[in-house]
Design an enzyme around this catalytic site. Structure first.
Site, PDB file in Angstrom:
ATOM      1  CD  GLU A   1      -3.000  -0.802  -0.049  1.00 25.92           C
ATOM      2  OE1 GLU A   1      -3.054   0.330  -0.571  1.00 25.92           O
ATOM      3  OE2 GLU A   1      -3.678  -1.759  -0.465  1.00 25.92           O
TER       4      GLU A   1
ATOM      5  CG  ASP B   1      -7.626   5.006  -3.334  1.00 25.72           C
ATOM      6  OD1 ASP B   1      -8.847   4.958  -3.620  1.00 25.72           O
ATOM      7  OD2 ASP B   1      -6.792   4.246  -3.857  1.00 25.72           O
TER       8      ASP B   1
ATOM      9  CE1 TYR C   1      -6.826   3.103  -0.021  1.00 25.47           C
ATOM     10  CE2 TYR C   1      -4.437   3.149   0.255  1.00 25.47           C
ATOM     11  CZ  TYR C   1      -5.561   2.627  -0.348  1.00 25.47           C
ATOM     12  OH  TYR C   1      -5.432   1.596  -1.252  1.00 25.47           O
TER      13      TYR C   1
END
Length: 345
Positions: free
Chosen positions: A39, A140, A122
């Site tokens: 991520e 996002d 996020y």
């Protein structure tokens, strides 16, 4: 929230994702640390670019412990070319906190995981939903774009306060039994189908539940105000070689853009010169490359040159002479690698 298709939307999205999802290396694991690495790498970076970096990174740092205390220069070298290097430093700092505070186990709740360095709302939601199956929002740009169309949300997504609207929307819509597939499905839909321009509505698995599709204005959403004007810098970069065949390089400051990366002598055009800044006199330079490099809020317009040192004084720290072999081990930003490729042939 007044949305009548919640169940249908969930089912259609999850089934589509499970059927059509791309085979990506971080989708073959539920290891929280590995999800975390992926991520962070995927922030501001294309999937195709990230794949080889992710594979090399996990091979070198397979566990939180192996990354936590790795030398920063090695970490930056592994990250070289991905850009946004503060991501790598923050990731290492956060992982070190996990090792020292949580006995190497990534926290499974938003309160604790959000305390970690570099873990924003996020990233926290992505790790919690994908690795731990928790019904947590992970909002996002892709998710905001998809939901602005599906739910016909017309708030300006450039405003920080608007994110709360979309977080609440995900909390309302998320499939509690398929949190990973739901959140990844939203991201995948935004990446492949519900794109910023020319959305592929006829291929969309949830178009029957999309209010913007029904209204015929999907391409006009989301609403986003213009970005701040980008700063422009005109720079000269000179690859300087001495009589022993070594090259002059300097380490950037510990804070700020490209912190602790290495670069060739660089001056702002018309503001200073190599001799004044670096204490090295050079012969007539030979032109190498002219190009621009775009950061998020800054563009470098670079003219690059090669020159031979004719006289050297005492170099100020952190400027050093290095061999080609030594330079190959240094973490350098992409513009410097591009210039070096013209020398190192």
């Amino acid at each position: 929230m007044n949305y009548e298709y919640t169940q249908q939307f969930r089912q259609a999205l999850v089934e589509w994702f499970n059927r059509e999802k791309r085979d990506l290396p971080w989708r073959r694991t539920t290891e929280p640390y590995h999800i975390w690495v992926s991520e962070v790498m995927l922030q501001q970076t294309r999937v195709d670019t990230v794949i080889p970096y992710y594979n090399r990174f996990i091979e070198r740092f397979p566990t939180a412990e192996t990354l936590a205390y790795a030398p920063e220069q090695e970490l930056l070298k592994m990250w070289e070319g991905l850009g946004y290097y503060s991501r790598a430093r923050n990731l290492q700092a956060g992982v070190r906190e996990v090792v020292e505070t949580y006995h190497s186990v990534v926290p499974d709740n938003r309160a604790d995981i959000s305390k970690l360095k570099g873990v924003g709302p996020y990233t926290a939601g992505a790790i919690l939903s994908i690795a731990y199956g928790k019904p947590e929002h992970a909002v996002d740009g892709n998710v905001m774009r998809v939901l602005s169309r599906v739910l016909h949300i017309k708030e300006d997504i450039a405003l920080p306060k608007t994110r709360k609207v979309f977080e609440e929307a995900v909390d309302y819509l998320i499939d509690p039994d398929n949190t990973s597939s739901f959140n990844q499905g939203l991201m995948e839909l935004g990446a492949l189908i519900c794109t910023p321009t020319s959305p592929k509505c006829l291929l969309c698995p949830v178009r029957d539940y999309c209010i913007a599709f029904e209204a015929g204005d999907a391409a006009e959403l989301p609403i986003k105000t213009k970005k701040v004007k980008m700063k422009q810098l005109e720079l000269d970069v000179v690859v300087v070689q001495n009589a022993e065949g070594r090259y002059l390089v300097e380490k950037r400051p510990e804070e700020g853009l490209l912190a602790n990366m290495w670069q060739f002598p660089m001056i702002e055009r018309g503001q200073e010169n190599i001799a004044e800044k670096y204490g090295v006199e050079i012969g007539t330079p030979t032109s190498l490359l002219t190009f621009k490099h775009v950061f998020s809020h800054l563009t470098w317009h670079i003219d690059s040159y090669y020159a031979v040192a004719t006289e050297t004084g005492i170099l100020a720290d952190p400027v050093e002479w290095f061999t080609k072999e030594q330079i190959a081990q240094l973490p350098m930003p992409v513009p410097m690698l591009k210039i070096w490729s013209q020398i190192n042939v």
